[in-house]
Motif scaffolding. Sequence first.
Motif, PDB file in Angstrom:
ATOM      1  N   LEU A 178     -17.684   2.739  -0.074  1.00 17.03           N
ATOM      2  CA  LEU A 178     -16.899   3.974  -0.145  1.00 17.03           C
ATOM      3  C   LEU A 178     -15.408   3.689  -0.008  1.00 17.03           C
ATOM      4  O   LEU A 178     -14.598   4.174  -0.805  1.00 17.03           O
ATOM      5  N   GLY A 179     -15.020   2.911   0.994  1.00 17.60           N
ATOM      6  CA  GLY A 179     -13.610   2.625   1.219  1.00 17.60           C
ATOM      7  C   GLY A 179     -12.979   1.852   0.084  1.00 17.60           C
ATOM      8  O   GLY A 179     -11.892   2.210  -0.400  1.00 17.60           O
ATOM      9  N   VAL A 180     -13.653   0.799  -0.360  1.00 16.71           N
ATOM     10  CA  VAL A 180     -13.106  -0.029  -1.432  1.00 16.71           C
ATOM     11  C   VAL A 180     -13.049   0.751  -2.743  1.00 16.71           C
ATOM     12  O   VAL A 180     -12.062   0.678  -3.489  1.00 16.71           O
ATOM     13  N   GLY A 181     -14.098   1.515  -3.037  1.00 12.13           N
ATOM     14  CA  GLY A 181     -14.101   2.305  -4.266  1.00 12.13           C
ATOM     15  C   GLY A 181     -13.013   3.354  -4.285  1.00 12.13           C
ATOM     16  O   GLY A 181     -12.354   3.567  -5.308  1.00 12.13           O
ATOM     17  N   LEU A 182     -12.807   4.010  -3.150  1.00 13.95           N
ATOM     18  CA  LEU A 182     -11.773   5.041  -3.079  1.00 13.95           C
ATOM     19  C   LEU A 182     -10.383   4.432  -3.221  1.00 13.95           C
ATOM     20  O   LEU A 182      -9.541   4.941  -3.979  1.00 13.95           O
ATOM     21  N   ALA A 183     -10.122   3.339  -2.501  1.00 16.16           N
ATOM     22  CA  ALA A 183      -8.805   2.701  -2.585  1.00 16.16           C
ATOM     23  C   ALA A 183      -8.533   2.149  -3.984  1.00 16.16           C
ATOM     24  O   ALA A 183      -7.384   2.142  -4.448  1.00 16.16           O
ATOM     25  N   SER A 184      -9.585   1.697  -4.670  1.00 19.72           N
ATOM     26  CA  SER A 184      -9.417   1.153  -6.013  1.00 19.72           C
ATOM     27  C   SER A 184      -9.074   2.229  -7.025  1.00 19.72           C
ATOM     28  O   SER A 184      -8.408   1.956  -8.038  1.00 19.72           O
ATOM     29  N   SER A 185      -9.529   3.453  -6.774  1.00 17.93           N
ATOM     30  CA  SER A 185      -9.338   4.520  -7.758  1.00 17.93           C
ATOM     31  C   SER A 185      -8.067   5.323  -7.530  1.00 17.93           C
ATOM     32  O   SER A 185      -7.691   6.138  -8.387  1.00 17.93           O
ATOM     33  N   LEU A 186      -7.386   5.118  -6.410  1.00 20.13           N
ATOM     34  CA  LEU A 186      -6.164   5.868  -6.115  1.00 20.13           C
ATOM     35  C   LEU A 186      -4.935   5.055  -6.482  1.00 20.13           C
ATOM     36  O   LEU A 186      -4.862   3.854  -6.240  1.00 20.13           O
ATOM     37  N   ARG A 187      -3.953   5.752  -7.045  1.00 13.95           N
ATOM     38  CA  ARG A 187      -2.705   5.097  -7.396  1.00 13.95           C
ATOM     39  C   ARG A 187      -1.937   4.729  -6.117  1.00 13.95           C
ATOM     40  O   ARG A 187      -1.972   5.456  -5.134  1.00 13.95           O
ATOM     41  N   ASP A 188      -1.273   3.594  -6.147  1.00 12.67           N
ATOM     42  CA  ASP A 188      -0.474   3.102  -5.014  1.00 12.67           C
ATOM     43  C   ASP A 188      -1.324   2.743  -3.809  1.00 12.67           C
ATOM     44  O   ASP A 188      -0.826   2.734  -2.682  1.00 12.67           O
ATOM     45  N   ARG A 189      -2.618   2.462  -4.024  1.00 16.08           N
ATOM     46  CA  ARG A 189      -3.473   2.022  -2.927  1.00 16.08           C
ATOM     47  C   ARG A 189      -4.058   0.658  -3.273  1.00 16.08           C
ATOM     48  O   ARG A 189      -4.509   0.430  -4.392  1.00 16.08           O
ATOM     49  N   ASN A 190      -4.054  -0.252  -2.302  1.00 18.43           N
ATOM     50  CA  ASN A 190      -4.554  -1.608  -2.488  1.00 18.43           C
ATOM     51  C   ASN A 190      -5.934  -1.715  -1.838  1.00 18.43           C
ATOM     52  O   ASN A 190      -6.059  -1.469  -0.642  1.00 18.43           O
ATOM     53  N   PRO A 191      -6.973  -2.075  -2.600  1.00 18.55           N
ATOM     54  CA  PRO A 191      -8.311  -2.162  -2.010  1.00 18.55           C
ATOM     55  C   PRO A 191      -8.383  -3.122  -0.828  1.00 18.55           C
ATOM     56  O   PRO A 191      -9.164  -2.904   0.098  1.00 18.55           O
ATOM     57  N   MET A 192      -7.564  -4.178  -0.859  1.00 21.30           N
ATOM     58  CA  MET A 192      -7.619  -5.149   0.229  1.00 21.30           C
ATOM     59  C   MET A 192      -7.016  -4.609   1.516  1.00 21.30           C
ATOM     60  O   MET A 192      -7.561  -4.787   2.605  1.00 21.30           O
ATOM     61  N   THR A 193      -5.884  -3.923   1.411  1.00 16.69           N
ATOM     62  CA  THR A 193      -5.203  -3.432   2.615  1.00 16.69           C
ATOM     63  C   THR A 193      -5.609  -2.011   2.997  1.00 16.69           C
ATOM     64  O   THR A 193      -5.541  -1.642   4.170  1.00 16.69           O
ATOM     65  N   ASP A 194      -5.998  -1.210   2.019  1.00 13.52           N
ATOM     66  CA  ASP A 194      -6.348   0.183   2.295  1.00 13.52           C
ATOM     67  C   ASP A 194      -7.848   0.455   2.256  1.00 13.52           C
ATOM     68  O   ASP A 194      -8.320   1.430   2.849  1.00 13.52           O
ATOM     69  N   GLY A 195      -8.614  -0.376   1.552  1.00 15.10           N
ATOM     70  CA  GLY A 195     -10.038  -0.104   1.373  1.00 15.10           C
ATOM     71  C   GLY A 195     -10.891  -0.430   2.582  1.00 15.10           C
ATOM     72  O   GLY A 195     -11.986   0.110   2.731  1.00 15.10           O
ATOM     73  N   PHE A 196     -10.396  -1.292   3.447  1.00 12.47           N
ATOM     74  CA  PHE A 196     -11.164  -1.677   4.626  1.00 12.47           C
ATOM     75  C   PHE A 196     -10.612  -0.962   5.862  1.00 12.47           C
ATOM     76  O   PHE A 196      -9.472  -0.522   5.878  1.00 12.47           O
ATOM     77  N   GLY A 197     -11.421  -0.877   6.883  1.00 15.95           N
ATOM     78  CA  GLY A 197     -11.008  -0.188   8.105  1.00 15.95           C
ATOM     79  C   GLY A 197     -11.932   0.952   8.495  1.00 15.95           C
ATOM     80  O   GLY A 197     -11.900   1.415   9.638  1.00 15.95           O
ATOM     81  N   LEU A 198     -12.748   1.406   7.549  1.00 13.54           N
ATOM     82  CA  LEU A 198     -13.678   2.496   7.861  1.00 13.54           C
ATOM     83  C   LEU A 198     -14.715   2.073   8.891  1.00 13.54           C
ATOM     84  O   LEU A 198     -15.141   2.883   9.730  1.00 13.54           O
ATOM     85  N   ILE A 199     -15.119   0.802   8.844  1.00 11.82           N
ATOM     86  CA  ILE A 199     -16.109   0.316   9.804  1.00 11.82           C
ATOM     87  C   ILE A 199     -15.543   0.360  11.225  1.00 11.82           C
ATOM     88  O   ILE A 199     -16.269   0.639  12.191  1.00 11.82           O
ATOM     89  N   ALA A 200     -14.242   0.098  11.352  1.00 15.75           N
ATOM     90  CA  ALA A 200     -13.614   0.163  12.674  1.00 15.75           C
ATOM     91  C   ALA A 200     -13.697   1.571  13.248  1.00 15.75           C
ATOM     92  O   ALA A 200     -13.980   1.751  14.440  1.00 15.75           O
TER      93      ALA A 200
END
Length: 247
Positions: free
Chosen positions: A205-227
């Motif tokens: 969910l996190g990686v897919g969402l960050a990948s589909s949004l403009r100005d979002r990086n899957p590596m820096t923005d897609g992770f963190g939901l597990i925390a």
Amino acid sequence: MKPTLSIFWTHTKRSIRDLSPIVLVIAFFQFLVLQQPPDGAFGLVLGVIMVVIGLTFFVYGLELALFPIGDAIATALARKGSVFWLLTFAFLLGFGTTIAEPALTAIAKEASLVASADGAIADTVEARSAYVLGLRITVALSVGTALVLGVLRIILGWSLPMMIISGYAMVVAMTAIAPTDIVGIAYDSGGVTTSTVTVPLVTALGVGLASSLRDRNPMTDGFGLIAFASLTPMIFVMAYGGIIQWI
């Protein structure tokens, strides 16, 4: 068919490799430290084989279904531009996967037995069942809330470190005032929610969402939901224990 069998065999070899350290440690202590053969050796060997097969099917199934589903739905909702449905999906995903989490069910049952033996709840089947259900629903609600916060963070660009630090500051503060018999359960609840069922879908969910949004990086923005999924159960369960004690 052949490529599929080849991929499955690759996963099987990985499962054997991953389980090898555990088997070696157990064998070392059983034969060299305790110096005695294990009881029911045939059953143990059969159990190890079943674990290898089960782990292989599980990991292969994640790659075939859960990862693509979580990624595809998050991407489709983001492209549709509906924040409401995206947040609704995130909450229901967190709630549903946590309710289905085997590790949470196990710890909730164990906690109910200890609580009844300690006199915290009545020593009846009904009281223990209600305790288990209440604990599971509380943790599931917390994970659903965590995913909503995580999705909002990705969309709005909130600072992950600041949110995590604030959350753990709240955990420390609540630990000082929460009933002592619920603190350990709350801390363990934060760990069991990030297990076999929850992690693959939440990560997708996190990686897919960050990948589909403009100005979002899957590596820096897609992770963190597990925390977030590990943090919020501690807060919710300690609050749940306080409410139960007050009632």
